[in-house]
Design a protein around this motif. Structure first.
Motif, PDB file in Angstrom:
ATOM      1  N   ARG A 189     -17.324   5.732 -13.342  1.00 52.53           N
ATOM      2  CA  ARG A 189     -16.079   5.664 -12.593  1.00 52.53           C
ATOM      3  C   ARG A 189     -16.351   6.031 -11.145  1.00 52.53           C
ATOM      4  O   ARG A 189     -16.792   7.145 -10.861  1.00 52.53           O
ATOM      5  CB  ARG A 189     -15.002   6.578 -13.164  1.00 52.53           C
ATOM      6  CG  ARG A 189     -13.652   6.328 -12.487  1.00 52.53           C
ATOM      7  CD  ARG A 189     -12.514   7.116 -13.094  1.00 52.53           C
ATOM      8  NE  ARG A 189     -12.436   8.471 -12.574  1.00 52.53           N
ATOM      9  CZ  ARG A 189     -11.319   9.184 -12.518  1.00 52.53           C
ATOM     10  NH1 ARG A 189     -10.178   8.672 -12.948  1.00 52.53           N
ATOM     11  NH2 ARG A 189     -11.338  10.419 -12.061  1.00 52.53           N
ATOM     12  N   LEU A 190     -16.075   5.092 -10.269  1.00 51.55           N
ATOM     13  CA  LEU A 190     -16.200   5.333  -8.839  1.00 51.55           C
ATOM     14  C   LEU A 190     -14.867   5.823  -8.290  1.00 51.55           C
ATOM     15  O   LEU A 190     -13.807   5.400  -8.743  1.00 51.55           O
ATOM     16  CB  LEU A 190     -16.612   4.057  -8.114  1.00 51.55           C
ATOM     17  CG  LEU A 190     -17.882   3.360  -8.602  1.00 51.55           C
ATOM     18  CD1 LEU A 190     -18.187   2.163  -7.706  1.00 51.55           C
ATOM     19  CD2 LEU A 190     -19.044   4.315  -8.647  1.00 51.55           C
ATOM     20  N   SER A 191     -14.961   6.704  -7.312  1.00 56.76           N
ATOM     21  CA  SER A 191     -13.776   7.191  -6.612  1.00 56.76           C
ATOM     22  C   SER A 191     -13.945   6.931  -5.118  1.00 56.76           C
ATOM     23  O   SER A 191     -15.060   6.910  -4.601  1.00 56.76           O
ATOM     24  CB  SER A 191     -13.586   8.688  -6.835  1.00 56.76           C
ATOM     25  OG  SER A 191     -13.404   8.985  -8.199  1.00 56.76           O
ATOM     26  N   CYS A 192     -12.834   6.747  -4.442  1.00 53.94           N
ATOM     27  CA  CYS A 192     -12.842   6.579  -2.992  1.00 53.94           C
ATOM     28  C   CYS A 192     -11.686   7.407  -2.439  1.00 53.94           C
ATOM     29  O   CYS A 192     -10.520   7.088  -2.675  1.00 53.94           O
ATOM     30  CB  CYS A 192     -12.684   5.120  -2.625  1.00 53.94           C
ATOM     31  SG  CYS A 192     -12.510   4.809  -0.855  1.00 53.94           S
ATOM     32  N   ALA A 193     -12.047   8.464  -1.728  1.00 54.75           N
ATOM     33  CA  ALA A 193     -11.046   9.356  -1.143  1.00 54.75           C
ATOM     34  C   ALA A 193     -10.748   8.924   0.286  1.00 54.75           C
ATOM     35  O   ALA A 193     -11.674   8.668   1.071  1.00 54.75           O
ATOM     36  CB  ALA A 193     -11.545  10.791  -1.165  1.00 54.75           C
ATOM     37  N   ALA A 194      -9.472   8.835   0.608  1.00 58.35           N
ATOM     38  CA  ALA A 194      -9.047   8.384   1.933  1.00 58.35           C
ATOM     39  C   ALA A 194      -8.391   9.507   2.713  1.00 58.35           C
ATOM     40  O   ALA A 194      -7.717  10.369   2.143  1.00 58.35           O
ATOM     41  CB  ALA A 194      -8.086   7.213   1.792  1.00 58.35           C
ATOM     42  N   SER A 195      -8.581   9.489   4.005  1.00 63.90           N
ATOM     43  CA  SER A 195      -7.889  10.415   4.894  1.00 63.90           C
ATOM     44  C   SER A 195      -7.478   9.657   6.146  1.00 63.90           C
ATOM     45  O   SER A 195      -8.065   8.632   6.479  1.00 63.90           O
ATOM     46  CB  SER A 195      -8.776  11.601   5.258  1.00 63.90           C
ATOM     47  OG  SER A 195      -9.943  11.162   5.921  1.00 63.90           O
TER      48      SER A 195
ATOM     49  N   SER B 135       0.089   2.992   2.664  1.00 60.50           N
ATOM     50  CA  SER B 135       0.338   1.872   3.576  1.00 60.50           C
ATOM     51  C   SER B 135      -0.818   0.883   3.591  1.00 60.50           C
ATOM     52  O   SER B 135      -0.767  -0.126   4.290  1.00 60.50           O
ATOM     53  CB  SER B 135       0.598   2.379   4.995  1.00 60.50           C
ATOM     54  OG  SER B 135      -0.570   2.969   5.543  1.00 60.50           O
ATOM     55  N   TRP B 136      -1.856   1.162   2.786  1.00 61.22           N
ATOM     56  CA  TRP B 136      -3.038   0.299   2.723  1.00 61.22           C
ATOM     57  C   TRP B 136      -3.177  -0.318   1.337  1.00 61.22           C
ATOM     58  O   TRP B 136      -3.105   0.391   0.332  1.00 61.22           O
ATOM     59  CB  TRP B 136      -4.311   1.092   3.011  1.00 61.22           C
ATOM     60  CG  TRP B 136      -4.366   1.763   4.328  1.00 61.22           C
ATOM     61  CD1 TRP B 136      -4.003   3.057   4.599  1.00 61.22           C
ATOM     62  CD2 TRP B 136      -4.803   1.207   5.565  1.00 61.22           C
ATOM     63  NE1 TRP B 136      -4.206   3.337   5.924  1.00 61.22           N
ATOM     64  CE2 TRP B 136      -4.689   2.212   6.542  1.00 61.22           C
ATOM     65  CE3 TRP B 136      -5.288  -0.050   5.938  1.00 61.22           C
ATOM     66  CZ2 TRP B 136      -5.036   2.007   7.871  1.00 61.22           C
ATOM     67  CZ3 TRP B 136      -5.635  -0.256   7.262  1.00 61.22           C
ATOM     68  CH2 TRP B 136      -5.515   0.762   8.213  1.00 61.22           C
ATOM     69  N   ALA B 137      -3.436  -1.622   1.285  1.00 63.22           N
ATOM     70  CA  ALA B 137      -4.010  -2.199   0.079  1.00 63.22           C
ATOM     71  C   ALA B 137      -5.487  -1.806   0.071  1.00 63.22           C
ATOM     72  O   ALA B 137      -6.089  -1.626   1.137  1.00 63.22           O
ATOM     73  CB  ALA B 137      -3.855  -3.702   0.081  1.00 63.22           C
ATOM     74  N   MET B 138      -6.065  -1.694  -1.110  1.00 64.97           N
ATOM     75  CA  MET B 138      -7.446  -1.225  -1.217  1.00 64.97           C
ATOM     76  C   MET B 138      -8.284  -2.210  -2.019  1.00 64.97           C
ATOM     77  O   MET B 138      -7.784  -2.873  -2.944  1.00 64.97           O
ATOM     78  CB  MET B 138      -7.485   0.149  -1.895  1.00 64.97           C
ATOM     79  CG  MET B 138      -6.737   1.245  -1.142  1.00 64.97           C
ATOM     80  SD  MET B 138      -7.412   1.589   0.479  1.00 64.97           S
ATOM     81  CE  MET B 138      -9.031   2.224   0.030  1.00 64.97           C
TER      82      MET B 138
ATOM     83  N   ASN C 185      -4.415  10.277  -2.658  1.00 63.74           N
ATOM     84  CA  ASN C 185      -5.097   9.481  -1.628  1.00 63.74           C
ATOM     85  C   ASN C 185      -6.441   8.947  -2.130  1.00 63.74           C
ATOM     86  O   ASN C 185      -7.441   8.962  -1.392  1.00 63.74           O
ATOM     87  CB  ASN C 185      -5.317  10.304  -0.347  1.00 63.74           C
ATOM     88  CG  ASN C 185      -4.034  10.669   0.337  1.00 63.74           C
ATOM     89  OD1 ASN C 185      -2.971  10.118   0.031  1.00 63.74           O
ATOM     90  ND2 ASN C 185      -4.100  11.606   1.255  1.00 63.74           N
ATOM     91  N   THR C 186      -6.450   8.469  -3.353  1.00 60.71           N
ATOM     92  CA  THR C 186      -7.702   8.056  -3.969  1.00 60.71           C
ATOM     93  C   THR C 186      -7.531   6.737  -4.718  1.00 60.71           C
ATOM     94  O   THR C 186      -6.508   6.518  -5.376  1.00 60.71           O
ATOM     95  CB  THR C 186      -8.209   9.140  -4.940  1.00 60.71           C
ATOM     96  OG1 THR C 186      -8.366  10.378  -4.223  1.00 60.71           O
ATOM     97  CG2 THR C 186      -9.550   8.751  -5.539  1.00 60.71           C
ATOM     98  N   VAL C 187      -8.548   5.893  -4.615  1.00 63.92           N
ATOM     99  CA  VAL C 187      -8.620   4.663  -5.403  1.00 63.92           C
ATOM    100  C   VAL C 187      -9.850   4.776  -6.301  1.00 63.92           C
ATOM    101  O   VAL C 187     -10.857   5.376  -5.914  1.00 63.92           O
ATOM    102  CB  VAL C 187      -8.668   3.415  -4.502  1.00 63.92           C
ATOM    103  CG1 VAL C 187      -9.894   3.408  -3.612  1.00 63.92           C
ATOM    104  CG2 VAL C 187      -8.589   2.144  -5.329  1.00 63.92           C
ATOM    105  N   TYR C 188      -9.731   4.213  -7.496  1.00 70.09           N
ATOM    106  CA  TYR C 188     -10.781   4.329  -8.501  1.00 70.09           C
ATOM    107  C   TYR C 188     -11.259   2.949  -8.929  1.00 70.09           C
ATOM    108  O   TYR C 188     -10.520   1.958  -8.861  1.00 70.09           O
ATOM    109  CB  TYR C 188     -10.267   5.072  -9.733  1.00 70.09           C
ATOM    110  CG  TYR C 188      -9.681   6.427  -9.439  1.00 70.09           C
ATOM    111  CD1 TYR C 188      -8.304   6.608  -9.283  1.00 70.09           C
ATOM    112  CD2 TYR C 188     -10.507   7.545  -9.318  1.00 70.09           C
ATOM    113  CE1 TYR C 188      -7.765   7.846  -9.012  1.00 70.09           C
ATOM    114  CE2 TYR C 188      -9.965   8.796  -9.045  1.00 70.09           C
ATOM    115  CZ  TYR C 188      -8.608   8.937  -8.893  1.00 70.09           C
ATOM    116  OH  TYR C 188      -8.071  10.173  -8.625  1.00 70.09           O
ATOM    117  N   LEU C 189     -12.488   2.916  -9.435  1.00 73.91           N
ATOM    118  CA  LEU C 189     -12.995   1.720 -10.098  1.00 73.91           C
ATOM    119  C   LEU C 189     -13.684   2.175 -11.377  1.00 73.91           C
ATOM    120  O   LEU C 189     -14.756   2.775 -11.334  1.00 73.91           O
ATOM    121  CB  LEU C 189     -13.972   0.953  -9.205  1.00 73.91           C
ATOM    122  CG  LEU C 189     -14.452  -0.375  -9.788  1.00 73.91           C
ATOM    123  CD1 LEU C 189     -13.287  -1.374  -9.835  1.00 73.91           C
ATOM    124  CD2 LEU C 189     -15.610  -0.946  -8.972  1.00 73.91           C
TER     125      LEU C 189
END
Length: 124
Positions: free
Chosen positions: A19-25, A31-34, A77-81
């Motif tokens: 599982r990949l994670s992507c933390a955004a700041s 307000s973003w598609a990912m 604030n995180t997207v996963y794969l």
């Protein structure tokens, strides 16, 4: 503007999961598609999956459909794969990216900001 940091890559045997994670700041995450992309050595960066701002709509490359799942938690604030049934051909550097649109695109140039990438290696 948004800063993206991926994590969760590593070495796994064929058939395994990661599982990949992507933390955004930065600017409001919702307000973003990912999107997630990947790039193998000597190959162009290719689309893997995308998710809309709300998380209600997702898209996948045919090569990962049924094996990978993209999701997001706007409160964190995180997207996963989630990557299941991994194959050696999934080996690549995986990047998350932010698209200033309601729905994420499938093209590299649709995206405005990119993370630094995380390596995924699948052994046979």
């Amino acid at each position: 503007q948004v800063q993206l940091v991926e994590s969760g890559g590593g070495l796994v045997q064929a058939g395994g999961s990661l599982r990949l994670s992507c933390a955004a700041s930065g600017r409001t995450f919702s307000s973003w598609a990912m999107g997630w992309f990947r790039q193998a050595p000597g190959k162009e960066r290719e689309f893997v999956a995308a998710i809309s701002r709300s998380g209600a709509t997702t898209y996948y490359a045919d090569s990962v459909k049924g094996r990978f799942t993209i999701s997001r938690d706007n409160a964190k604030n995180t997207v996963y794969l989630q990557m299941n049934s991994l194959k050696p051909e999934d080996t690549a550097v995986y990047y998350c990216a932010a698209d200033d649109a309601i729905y994420g695109g499938r093209r590299v140039y649709d995206y405005d900001y990119w993370g630094q990438g995380t390596q995924v290696t699948v052994s046979s």
